[in-house]
Scaffold this motif. Structure first.
Motif, PDB file in Angstrom:
ATOM      1  N   ASP A   1      12.499 -21.779   6.321  1.00 46.78           N
ATOM      2  CA  ASP A   1      13.888 -21.360   6.209  1.00 46.78           C
ATOM      3  C   ASP A   1      14.103 -20.133   7.069  1.00 46.78           C
ATOM      4  OD1 ASP A   1      14.264 -22.137   2.677  1.00 46.78           O
ATOM      5  OD2 ASP A   1      14.302 -23.397   4.457  1.00 46.78           O
TER       6      ASP A   1
ATOM      7  N   THR B   1      20.257 -16.782   7.498  1.00 40.78           N
ATOM      8  CA  THR B   1      21.416 -16.772   8.380  1.00 40.78           C
ATOM      9  C   THR B   1      21.485 -15.517   9.227  1.00 40.78           C
ATOM     10  OG1 THR B   1      22.590 -18.101   6.762  1.00 40.78           O
ATOM     11  CG2 THR B   1      23.923 -17.017   8.435  1.00 40.78           C
TER      12      THR B   1
ATOM     13  N   ASP C   1      14.536 -28.590   9.672  1.00 39.97           N
ATOM     14  CA  ASP C   1      15.438 -28.907   8.564  1.00 39.97           C
ATOM     15  C   ASP C   1      16.787 -29.360   9.122  1.00 39.97           C
ATOM     16  OD1 ASP C   1      16.957 -29.073   6.277  1.00 39.97           O
ATOM     17  OD2 ASP C   1      16.747 -26.964   5.726  1.00 39.97           O
TER      18      ASP C   1
ATOM     19  N   THR D   1      20.067 -27.839   7.850  1.00 34.04           N
ATOM     20  CA  THR D   1      20.340 -26.469   8.305  1.00 34.04           C
ATOM     21  C   THR D   1      20.739 -26.456   9.770  1.00 34.04           C
ATOM     22  OG1 THR D   1      18.773 -25.531   6.731  1.00 34.04           O
ATOM     23  CG2 THR D   1      19.314 -24.179   8.648  1.00 34.04           C
TER      24      THR D   1
END
Length: 174
Positions: A6, A9, A38, A41
């Motif tokens: 991840d 942002t 991902d 995303t």
């Protein structure tokens, strides 16, 4: 290739996208270098930041081996976009259908590529006269030595590579 991680942002990089000036003339219409594997995303980042002067993306076909997750509908800030996967598995390729009816063939550069490899792949995918498939282009980039500073542009005036170095074969036309 590594599993996705991840990317918060706040730490995301600007969209890494390189497009040809004229779509449909070559094997690839450009390249995209996502930050993770991902799809949920990365796809909104591509769709929402795609250059408006090129058109709006309305549908996406992706290659399942390039992504950790698979989906048929991806949420965007302004709604959803339909996504599907290639039945024949065209690894490292994304097809973007635009609002004007064009279908763009975009190389997907693996997120694990180093800076030199990623930039070279983006450049090769958007260079006029490209004839390699997405997978063959990535193999060519992986087999090439890391970029040499002599291969870089010297100024903004359009200087080509150092004459002694020569241009890599996958960037040139026959």
């Amino acid at each position: 290739m590594t599993a996705s991680t991840d990317v918060p942002t706040a730490t995301r990089l600007p969209l890494r996208l390189s497009l040809s000036d004229h779509f449909g003339r070559d094997r690839l219409d450009g390249g995209w270098w996502p930050q993770t594997r991902d799809l949920a995303t990365e796809l909104p980042d591509l769709v929402e930041h795609f250059p408006r002067e090129k058109a709006r993306i309305v549908r996406v076909l992706y290659s399942p081996p390039d992504w950790d997750g698979h989906t048929h509908r991806v949420p965007l800030a302004s709604g959803y976009i339909k996504a599907g996967s290639f039945p024949g598995d065209d690894t490292h390729l994304l097809q973007l259908r635009t609002s004007d009816g064009a279908v763009l063939k975009i190389l997907v550069v693996p997120p694990g590529f180093n800076r030199s490899q990623g930039e070279e792949a983006l450049l090769a995918a958007a260079t006029p006269g490209n004839r390699h498939s997405a997978a063959a282009l990535l193999e060519e980039v992986l087999g090439a030595p890391d970029a040499d500073d002599r291969d870089r542009w010297r100024d903004e005036g359009g200087a080509w590579w150092d004459p002694a170095a020569g241009a890599p074969s996958f960037r040139t036309t026959s």
